[in-house]
Design an enzyme around this catalytic site. Sequence first.
Site, PDB file in Angstrom:
ATOM      1  N   LYS A  92       0.857  -1.186   0.000  1.00 23.53           N
ATOM      2  CA  LYS A  92       0.000   0.000   0.000  1.00 23.53           C
ATOM      3  C   LYS A  92       0.891   1.234   0.000  1.00 23.53           C
ATOM      4  O   LYS A  92       2.051   1.214   0.434  1.00 23.53           O
ATOM      5  CB  LYS A  92      -0.936   0.021   1.211  1.00 23.53           C
ATOM      6  CG  LYS A  92      -0.249   0.002   2.589  1.00 23.53           C
ATOM      7  CD  LYS A  92       0.214   1.350   3.095  1.00 23.53           C
ATOM      8  CE  LYS A  92       0.826   1.251   4.497  1.00 23.53           C
ATOM      9  NZ  LYS A  92       1.500   2.520   4.915  1.00 23.53           N
TER      10      LYS A  92
ATOM     11  N   ASP B  19      -2.780  -1.385  10.569  1.00 24.15           N
ATOM     12  CA  ASP B  19      -2.917  -1.414   9.110  1.00 24.15           C
ATOM     13  C   ASP B  19      -3.554  -2.703   8.592  1.00 24.15           C
ATOM     14  O   ASP B  19      -4.008  -2.757   7.445  1.00 24.15           O
ATOM     15  CB  ASP B  19      -1.549  -1.255   8.430  1.00 24.15           C
ATOM     16  CG  ASP B  19      -1.042   0.179   8.463  1.00 24.15           C
ATOM     17  OD1 ASP B  19      -1.796   1.071   8.906  1.00 24.15           O
ATOM     18  OD2 ASP B  19       0.115   0.397   8.064  1.00 24.15           O
TER      19      ASP B  19
END
Length: 295
Positions: free
Chosen positions: A12, A137
């Site tokens: 990401k 996350d």
Amino acid sequence: MRRLDNCPAPAKLNLFLHVTGRRADGYHLLQTAFQLIDRCDYLDVEVREDGQICRTNDIEGVPADSDLIVRAARLLQTHTGCQLGANLTLRKHLPMGGGVGGGSSDAATTLLALNHLWETGLQREELMRLALQLGADVPFFLFGENAFAEGVGEELQALTTPDVWFVVLEPGVQVPTPAIFSAKELTRDTKPVRIADFPGDAKQTWKNDLQTVACALFPQVDAAIQWLSQYGDAKMTGSGSCVFCAFVEESAAEQVLKQVPDRWVSWKAKALSRHPMAQKLGSKNIWLEAGLTLK
């Protein structure tokens, strides 16, 4: 023996990252835009009948018992009471300490694969709540699509992002997240933004509040940002150390890659709109259960 091979764990990028406050327990309040990209680690998962969780390969600097893939498997096993085990083989391509979410993504892909192979039947929301125990996350990588995130990163709303290419530089250092968040110089009072403003509000500076601290502590990060800024809006992702810049055309990204100095590892990646595990899991993936169209 039931198994899934080549399960993707995508990286990401944080298209921006603002620190808007701090909770009483010391955790920082954030706003960020999470962008999935097609650079991945890959995981092979094989079901064991004896209940043992085994990582089958060595990863430098990461003992098996502390590896997030092992911890994720054991967490799912304990939570569901599953009597099965797994052999886990992880092929790392994402840098550790780079801010691209490699360990968190690996953990999420482990949960996705084992929820499927063990037939534990957890839905997306329950799997995301469970994953929060592994790191802030990890729920994002189970969300299934790009997201605007708030809280400590776990409050997620779907976000449509531009279809672009990225050039990513690895400055050659691992940035420890605690060192960044504990720095006195860190800005902790950025004014909150609205999801509707991203990315179109030209008056808003879409920055990474952690970047100034990381650059001061690690000159290598600053040097990479300065170099890549020749070609566009270069910034650091997460708490570092990787830096990136977006390009509309793949050919433009390719041209920049040719210019990157030899002292840095560099690569290009394409923006994704959906998690690539959807294709691997087919009609039994948790995102279809959640009503998402994953094309």
